[in-house]
Design a protein around this motif. Sequence first.
Motif, PDB file in Angstrom:
ATOM      1  N   ALA A 182       0.900  -1.174  -0.035  1.00 15.67           N
ATOM      2  CA  ALA A 182       0.138  -0.229   0.048  1.00 15.67           C
ATOM      3  C   ALA A 182       0.775   1.266   0.198  1.00 15.67           C
ATOM      4  CB  ALA A 182      -1.114   0.048   1.197  1.00 15.67           C
ATOM      5  N   SER A 183       2.234   1.288  -0.086  1.00 17.92           N
ATOM      6  CA  SER A 183       2.853   2.269  -0.158  1.00 17.92           C
ATOM      7  C   SER A 183       2.983   2.929   0.978  1.00 17.92           C
ATOM      8  CB  SER A 183       2.892   3.114  -1.353  1.00 17.92           C
ATOM      9  OG  SER A 183       3.008   2.560  -2.439  1.00 17.92           O
ATOM     10  N   ILE A 184       3.274   2.576   2.204  1.00 18.59           N
ATOM     11  CA  ILE A 184       3.074   3.075   3.654  1.00 18.59           C
ATOM     12  C   ILE A 184       4.431   3.051   4.366  1.00 18.59           C
ATOM     13  CG2 ILE A 184       2.030   3.011   5.971  1.00 18.59           C
ATOM     14  CD1 ILE A 184       0.016   3.171   3.974  1.00 18.59           C
ATOM     15  N   ASP A 185       4.849   4.147   4.642  1.00 22.75           N
ATOM     16  CA  ASP A 185       6.233   4.249   5.214  1.00 22.75           C
ATOM     17  C   ASP A 185       6.287   3.721   6.801  1.00 22.75           C
ATOM     18  OD1 ASP A 185       8.786   4.832   6.288  1.00 22.75           O
ATOM     19  OD2 ASP A 185       8.827   7.083   5.603  1.00 22.75           O
ATOM     20  N   LYS A 186       6.588   2.212   6.940  1.00 25.53           N
ATOM     21  CA  LYS A 186       6.256   1.663   8.317  1.00 25.53           C
ATOM     22  C   LYS A 186       7.451   2.091   9.219  1.00 25.53           C
ATOM     23  CE  LYS A 186       5.305  -2.870  10.150  1.00 25.53           C
ATOM     24  NZ  LYS A 186       6.416  -2.771  11.422  1.00 25.53           N
ATOM     25  N   GLY A 187       8.521   2.487   8.548  1.00 26.92           N
ATOM     26  CA  GLY A 187       9.782   2.713   9.364  1.00 26.92           C
ATOM     27  C   GLY A 187       9.219   3.929  10.257  1.00 26.92           C
ATOM     28  N   ALA A 188       8.867   4.942   9.251  1.00 22.82           N
ATOM     29  CA  ALA A 188       8.517   6.263  10.098  1.00 22.82           C
ATOM     30  C   ALA A 188       7.420   6.175  11.232  1.00 22.82           C
ATOM     31  CB  ALA A 188       7.945   7.247   9.226  1.00 22.82           C
ATOM     32  N   ILE A 189       6.356   5.314  10.866  1.00 22.32           N
ATOM     33  CA  ILE A 189       5.599   4.844  11.987  1.00 22.32           C
ATOM     34  C   ILE A 189       5.964   4.431  13.066  1.00 22.32           C
ATOM     35  CG2 ILE A 189       3.281   3.385  12.471  1.00 22.32           C
ATOM     36  CD1 ILE A 189       2.530   3.806   9.725  1.00 22.32           C
ATOM     37  N   LYS A 194       8.388   4.501  18.978  1.00 22.69           N
ATOM     38  CA  LYS A 194       9.595   4.138  19.538  1.00 22.69           C
ATOM     39  C   LYS A 194       9.618   5.518  20.635  1.00 22.69           C
ATOM     40  CE  LYS A 194      11.936   0.759  16.975  1.00 22.69           C
ATOM     41  NZ  LYS A 194      13.077   0.455  16.273  1.00 22.69           N
ATOM     42  N   LYS A 195       9.608   6.718  19.996  1.00 27.30           N
ATOM     43  CA  LYS A 195       9.575   7.856  20.641  1.00 27.30           C
ATOM     44  C   LYS A 195       8.581   7.925  21.840  1.00 27.30           C
ATOM     45  CE  LYS A 195      11.586  10.661  16.926  1.00 27.30           C
ATOM     46  NZ  LYS A 195      11.185  11.879  15.829  1.00 27.30           N
ATOM     47  N   ASP A 196       7.292   7.474  21.473  1.00 26.22           N
ATOM     48  CA  ASP A 196       6.431   7.629  22.353  1.00 26.22           C
ATOM     49  C   ASP A 196       6.644   6.654  23.729  1.00 26.22           C
ATOM     50  OD1 ASP A 196       5.056   9.685  21.197  1.00 26.22           O
ATOM     51  OD2 ASP A 196       3.502   8.318  20.477  1.00 26.22           O
ATOM     52  N   ASN A 200       6.748   7.362  27.565  1.00 27.22           N
ATOM     53  CA  ASN A 200       5.891   6.526  28.584  1.00 27.22           C
ATOM     54  C   ASN A 200       6.870   5.951  29.571  1.00 27.22           C
ATOM     55  OD1 ASN A 200       3.572   7.039  27.266  1.00 27.22           O
ATOM     56  ND2 ASN A 200       3.836   5.262  25.910  1.00 27.22           N
ATOM     57  N   LYS A 201       8.009   5.545  29.203  1.00 27.60           N
ATOM     58  CA  LYS A 201       8.866   5.121  30.312  1.00 27.60           C
ATOM     59  C   LYS A 201       9.191   5.930  31.211  1.00 27.60           C
ATOM     60  CE  LYS A 201      11.009   1.319  27.370  1.00 27.60           C
ATOM     61  NZ  LYS A 201      12.268   0.980  26.777  1.00 27.60           N
ATOM     62  N   GLN A 202       9.606   7.275  30.888  1.00 31.61           N
ATOM     63  CA  GLN A 202      10.188   8.134  31.591  1.00 31.61           C
ATOM     64  C   GLN A 202       8.928   8.820  32.596  1.00 31.61           C
ATOM     65  OE1 GLN A 202      11.513  10.864  28.411  1.00 31.61           O
ATOM     66  NE2 GLN A 202      13.501   9.934  28.840  1.00 31.61           N
ATOM     67  N   TYR A 203       7.719   8.888  32.121  1.00 32.76           N
ATOM     68  CA  TYR A 203       6.766   9.237  32.601  1.00 32.76           C
ATOM     69  C   TYR A 203       6.232   8.487  33.716  1.00 32.76           C
ATOM     70  CZ  TYR A 203       1.823  10.462  33.632  1.00 32.76           C
ATOM     71  OH  TYR A 203       0.536  10.870  34.061  1.00 32.76           O
ATOM     72  N   LEU A 204       6.366   6.905  33.315  1.00 32.95           N
ATOM     73  CA  LEU A 204       6.166   6.019  34.494  1.00 32.95           C
ATOM     74  C   LEU A 204       7.029   5.966  35.693  1.00 32.95           C
ATOM     75  CD1 LEU A 204       4.476   3.649  35.591  1.00 32.95           C
ATOM     76  CD2 LEU A 204       5.866   2.129  34.153  1.00 32.95           C
ATOM     77  N   LEU A 205       8.195   6.182  35.305  1.00 30.43           N
ATOM     78  CA  LEU A 205       9.230   6.262  36.409  1.00 30.43           C
ATOM     79  C   LEU A 205       9.090   7.514  37.284  1.00 30.43           C
ATOM     80  CD1 LEU A 205      12.605   5.106  34.467  1.00 30.43           C
ATOM     81  CD2 LEU A 205      11.250   3.691  36.234  1.00 30.43           C
ATOM     82  N   SER A 206       8.847   8.793  36.563  1.00 32.34           N
ATOM     83  CA  SER A 206       8.636   9.813  37.475  1.00 32.34           C
ATOM     84  C   SER A 206       7.378   9.847  38.199  1.00 32.34           C
ATOM     85  CB  SER A 206       8.459  11.190  36.382  1.00 32.34           C
ATOM     86  OG  SER A 206       8.172  12.292  37.015  1.00 32.34           O
ATOM     87  N   GLU A 207       6.233   9.427  37.775  1.00 32.89           N
ATOM     88  CA  GLU A 207       5.010   9.139  38.602  1.00 32.89           C
ATOM     89  C   GLU A 207       5.193   8.208  39.631  1.00 32.89           C
ATOM     90  OE1 GLU A 207       1.654  10.716  37.981  1.00 32.89           O
ATOM     91  OE2 GLU A 207       3.337  12.075  37.362  1.00 32.89           O
ATOM     92  N   THR A 208       5.806   7.246  39.514  1.00 34.79           N
ATOM     93  CA  THR A 208       6.030   6.048  40.559  1.00 34.79           C
ATOM     94  C   THR A 208       7.030   6.634  41.655  1.00 34.79           C
ATOM     95  OG1 THR A 208       7.748   5.010  39.176  1.00 34.79           O
ATOM     96  CG2 THR A 208       5.401   4.084  39.207  1.00 34.79           C
TER      97      THR A 208
END
Length: 217
Positions: A182-189, A194-196, A200-208
Motif C-alpha cells: 500500500a506504499s506506507i512508510d512503516k519505518g516512520a510509523i 518508539k519515541k512515545d 512513556n517509560k520516563q513518565y511512569l518512572l517519574s510518577e512512581t
Amino acid sequence: MRIEDRNPKGNILDSGYCRVFGDDPGGIRIAELIRKIQSAVIGNGNELEDLIVKHSKHPNTLSNEKLDDFYLGQENAFVVQMALHDVDEGGKNINLDGLLLTPSTVYPLEFKDGMNFDTKKSAGEVSSLNKAAAFVGQRDPLGREVVPKIVLWNCKDISDASFKCKEGEPMLMTGEEFAELASIDKGAIDEERKKDQLSNKQYLLSETHEIRQEEAA
C-alpha cells in the motif's frame, strides 16, 4: 500513544482500579496511573490508523469514507476507515479499518497491533471480513478479485501469530508486507511509536517516584 496525554472519563473512585488499590491518596494516584496506562493500550489501535494515514505515500489516500458515497470503480485508492451499511438482511453495518483498490484487486482490510487471538475472536473477525468482502465485490463495477486481509502490524513472521481460525489463516499479512503493498512508510510509523515508548517509560518512572515519596512522607 503517550500515557500522559490520556484523560479517561469517569470518577476514579467508581472504578475497579480503586477497588484494587484503595481510595486513600496513594491508592488513588496509583489507580489513576494504571487507568491512564490501560487507556493508552486501548487507544493504540486507533492511533495506528491515524499514523498509517499520516505516513502513507499512496497517491490517493483517503480516510473516514462511506461506501454509499464512494466511487468504487477507482483503480488506485487507499481508504482508512470505510463504513459499509446494510451488509446483510439484518441491516448489519461493518466498519472496515481499510480498503485498498488496485487495477486488478480489491483488499478489504483489518489492522491489528497484536498477533494472539482466541478462537471466538478470530472466527468473528473472519466472518465479518468475509461478509464485507462479498458486499464490496458485488458492488465493484470493475469486477475485480476481492482479497480480504488481516494485517498484523507488529508481526514479522506469520508463523509466530496465534490466530485460532483455520479459515482465516490465508488472510493474515505482516505489517511489512502490507506497507509494501500500500506504499506506507512503516519505518516512520515505528520510529514515531518508539519515541512515545521512551516518553512513556520516563513518565511512569517519574510518577512512581512521586508516589513513593508521598507514601514515605
